[in-house]
Write a protein that holds these residues in place. Sequence first.
Motif, PDB file in Angstrom:
ATOM      1  N   PRO A  18       0.728  -1.274  -0.148  1.00 49.29           N
ATOM      2  CA  PRO A  18      -0.017   0.193   0.127  1.00 49.29           C
ATOM      3  C   PRO A  18       0.760   1.369  -0.024  1.00 49.29           C
ATOM      4  N   GLU A  19       1.960   1.286   0.801  1.00 45.93           N
ATOM      5  CA  GLU A  19       2.796   2.335   0.800  1.00 45.93           C
ATOM      6  C   GLU A  19       3.429   2.919  -0.566  1.00 45.93           C
ATOM      7  N   MET A  20       3.898   1.539  -1.182  1.00 49.30           N
ATOM      8  CA  MET A  20       4.489   1.715  -2.625  1.00 49.30           C
ATOM      9  C   MET A  20       3.469   1.946  -3.660  1.00 49.30           C
ATOM     10  N   GLN A  21       2.161   1.818  -3.510  1.00 49.67           N
ATOM     11  CA  GLN A  21       0.894   2.274  -4.401  1.00 49.67           C
ATOM     12  C   GLN A  21       0.967   3.745  -4.097  1.00 49.67           C
ATOM     13  N   LYS A  22       1.017   4.472  -2.885  1.00 52.42           N
ATOM     14  CA  LYS A  22       0.732   5.691  -2.538  1.00 52.42           C
ATOM     15  C   LYS A  22       1.724   6.328  -3.229  1.00 52.42           C
ATOM     16  N   LYS A  23       3.093   5.905  -3.148  1.00 49.72           N
ATOM     17  CA  LYS A  23       4.366   6.551  -3.753  1.00 49.72           C
ATOM     18  C   LYS A  23       4.413   6.514  -5.221  1.00 49.72           C
ATOM     19  N   ILE A  32       0.804  17.364  -5.331  1.00 49.45           N
ATOM     20  CA  ILE A  32       1.735  17.315  -3.968  1.00 49.45           C
ATOM     21  C   ILE A  32       2.948  16.564  -4.355  1.00 49.45           C
ATOM     22  N   MET A  33       4.228  16.881  -3.498  1.00 48.06           N
ATOM     23  CA  MET A  33       5.409  16.485  -4.065  1.00 48.06           C
ATOM     24  C   MET A  33       5.973  15.340  -2.972  1.00 48.06           C
ATOM     25  N   ILE A  34       6.871  14.446  -3.422  1.00 47.69           N
ATOM     26  CA  ILE A  34       7.404  13.583  -2.353  1.00 47.69           C
ATOM     27  C   ILE A  34       8.864  13.969  -1.919  1.00 47.69           C
ATOM     28  N   LEU A  35       9.052  14.155  -0.709  1.00 50.89           N
ATOM     29  CA  LEU A  35      10.384  14.483  -0.267  1.00 50.89           C
ATOM     30  C   LEU A  35      10.927  13.344   0.450  1.00 50.89           C
ATOM     31  N   GLY A  36      12.134  12.561  -0.025  1.00 49.10           N
ATOM     32  CA  GLY A  36      12.681  11.559   0.772  1.00 49.10           C
ATOM     33  C   GLY A  36      13.922  11.912   1.293  1.00 49.10           C
ATOM     34  N   ASN A  77      10.132  13.782  -5.722  1.00 49.65           N
ATOM     35  CA  ASN A  77       9.635  13.383  -6.680  1.00 49.65           C
ATOM     36  C   ASN A  77       8.222  14.573  -7.251  1.00 49.65           C
ATOM     37  N   TYR A  78       8.312  14.886  -8.271  1.00 47.56           N
ATOM     38  CA  TYR A  78       7.483  16.026  -8.738  1.00 47.56           C
ATOM     39  C   TYR A  78       6.620  15.247 -10.002  1.00 47.56           C
ATOM     40  N   ALA A  79       5.325  15.234 -10.065  1.00 44.84           N
ATOM     41  CA  ALA A  79       4.358  14.765 -11.027  1.00 44.84           C
ATOM     42  C   ALA A  79       3.720  16.029 -11.763  1.00 44.84           C
ATOM     43  N   TYR A  80       3.847  16.108 -12.785  1.00 43.14           N
ATOM     44  CA  TYR A  80       3.421  17.528 -13.912  1.00 43.14           C
ATOM     45  C   TYR A  80       3.424  17.058 -15.025  1.00 43.14           C
ATOM     46  N   GLU A  81       2.632  17.779 -15.852  1.00 42.64           N
ATOM     47  CA  GLU A  81       2.286  17.642 -17.426  1.00 42.64           C
ATOM     48  C   GLU A  81       3.455  18.489 -17.984  1.00 42.64           C
ATOM     49  N   ASP A  82       3.946  17.955 -19.082  1.00 42.90           N
ATOM     50  CA  ASP A  82       4.828  18.843 -19.914  1.00 42.90           C
ATOM     51  C   ASP A  82       3.990  19.678 -20.945  1.00 42.90           C
ATOM     52  N   GLU A  83       4.983  20.248 -21.690  1.00 42.56           N
ATOM     53  CA  GLU A  83       4.063  21.157 -22.760  1.00 42.56           C
ATOM     54  C   GLU A  83       3.327  20.175 -23.867  1.00 42.56           C
ATOM     55  N   PHE A 199       5.047  13.256   2.210  1.00 41.64           N
ATOM     56  CA  PHE A 199       4.170  13.867   1.027  1.00 41.64           C
ATOM     57  C   PHE A 199       3.534  15.325   1.322  1.00 41.64           C
ATOM     58  N   LEU A 200       4.017  16.357   0.522  1.00 40.80           N
ATOM     59  CA  LEU A 200       3.744  17.527   0.965  1.00 40.80           C
ATOM     60  C   LEU A 200       3.280  18.562  -0.096  1.00 40.80           C
ATOM     61  N   PRO A 201       2.563  19.588   0.233  1.00 38.57           N
ATOM     62  CA  PRO A 201       1.666  20.320  -0.676  1.00 38.57           C
ATOM     63  C   PRO A 201       2.527  20.978  -1.729  1.00 38.57           C
ATOM     64  N   MET A 202       2.043  21.251  -3.089  1.00 40.08           N
ATOM     65  CA  MET A 202       2.720  22.371  -3.726  1.00 40.08           C
ATOM     66  C   MET A 202       2.111  22.970  -4.647  1.00 40.08           C
ATOM     67  N   THR A 203       2.461  23.725  -5.533  1.00 36.05           N
ATOM     68  CA  THR A 203       1.738  24.531  -6.590  1.00 36.05           C
ATOM     69  C   THR A 203       2.858  24.144  -7.702  1.00 36.05           C
ATOM     70  N   TYR A 204       2.451  24.610  -9.079  1.00 35.45           N
ATOM     71  CA  TYR A 204       3.344  24.324 -10.242  1.00 35.45           C
ATOM     72  C   TYR A 204       4.559  25.245 -10.281  1.00 35.45           C
ATOM     73  N   SER A 205       4.635  26.324  -9.410  1.00 36.90           N
ATOM     74  CA  SER A 205       5.787  27.162  -9.292  1.00 36.90           C
ATOM     75  C   SER A 205       6.802  26.527  -8.560  1.00 36.90           C
ATOM     76  N   ASN A 206       6.684  25.400  -7.756  1.00 42.64           N
ATOM     77  CA  ASN A 206       7.783  24.683  -6.939  1.00 42.64           C
ATOM     78  C   ASN A 206       8.491  23.615  -8.196  1.00 42.64           C
ATOM     79  N   ILE A 207       7.715  23.422  -9.266  1.00 41.07           N
ATOM     80  CA  ILE A 207       8.536  22.535 -10.018  1.00 41.07           C
ATOM     81  C   ILE A 207       9.549  23.074 -10.690  1.00 41.07           C
TER      82      ILE A 207
END
Length: 214
Positions: A18-23, A32-36, A77-83, A199-207
């Motif tokens: 389950p923790e792997m599924q979350k990550k 959100i972003m992931i900080l390890g 880890n950041y998840a985002y959409e490219d151009e 798991f931390l909140p983020m905005t796209y300006s963080n990427i």
Amino acid sequence: MKSIYQLALGESFHKLHPEMQKKFGLISKQKIMILGQGRMTEIRGTPAFLRPLLMAFVPAHVMFAERGRNIPFTLENYAYEDEQGREKVSWIRRFFFPYAIRGFDAVMHYNSETGKIVDDLGKSGTFQTELDLEVTPEGGLLMQSNAISYKGKYDLSGIHTSVYEHFDEDQEAFRVHVHVEHPWFGTLLMYEGLVHTEFLPMTYSNIPERGILV
């Protein structure tokens, strides 16, 4: 919406811990972003006489020459959409050696034609490989490739890479093992260790640009 790893694994994704599924279920819409943060118990590989050559790859955050034990480590880890609207996940790794900070970065996306994860290595994605994903019996994830291309043109066949990760319930942290091997020179880079994750909140300006810190 499914993550790039869920798309690549299909129904096997639900066999992950389950923790792997979350990550590995991270998607851009979650914002959100992931900080390890942790330590690599050992970093080794590459014959000593070849290590000075690795310094050429340091600016690109692909490889480095330093080796050691008990090295502090961070992963973002950041998840985002490219151009082009493609879902991507960045892997921003930092190794804190006594006299230097080194990076080993990547940006991954899903290739719907091959059903595999494409791994663009380094800050500019100069090196590229495709990863085969497999869920292990303990609910871990093994990602492997057998070839790396340079600028999508020159095939550096024979270089085998493997990334293995599972969740350690006793430590409440992720155990990681990365191995890059060459058929002639043996292990080029191997590191393993324990990483605690937030798991931390983020905005796209963080990427960062291309999902990679400069």
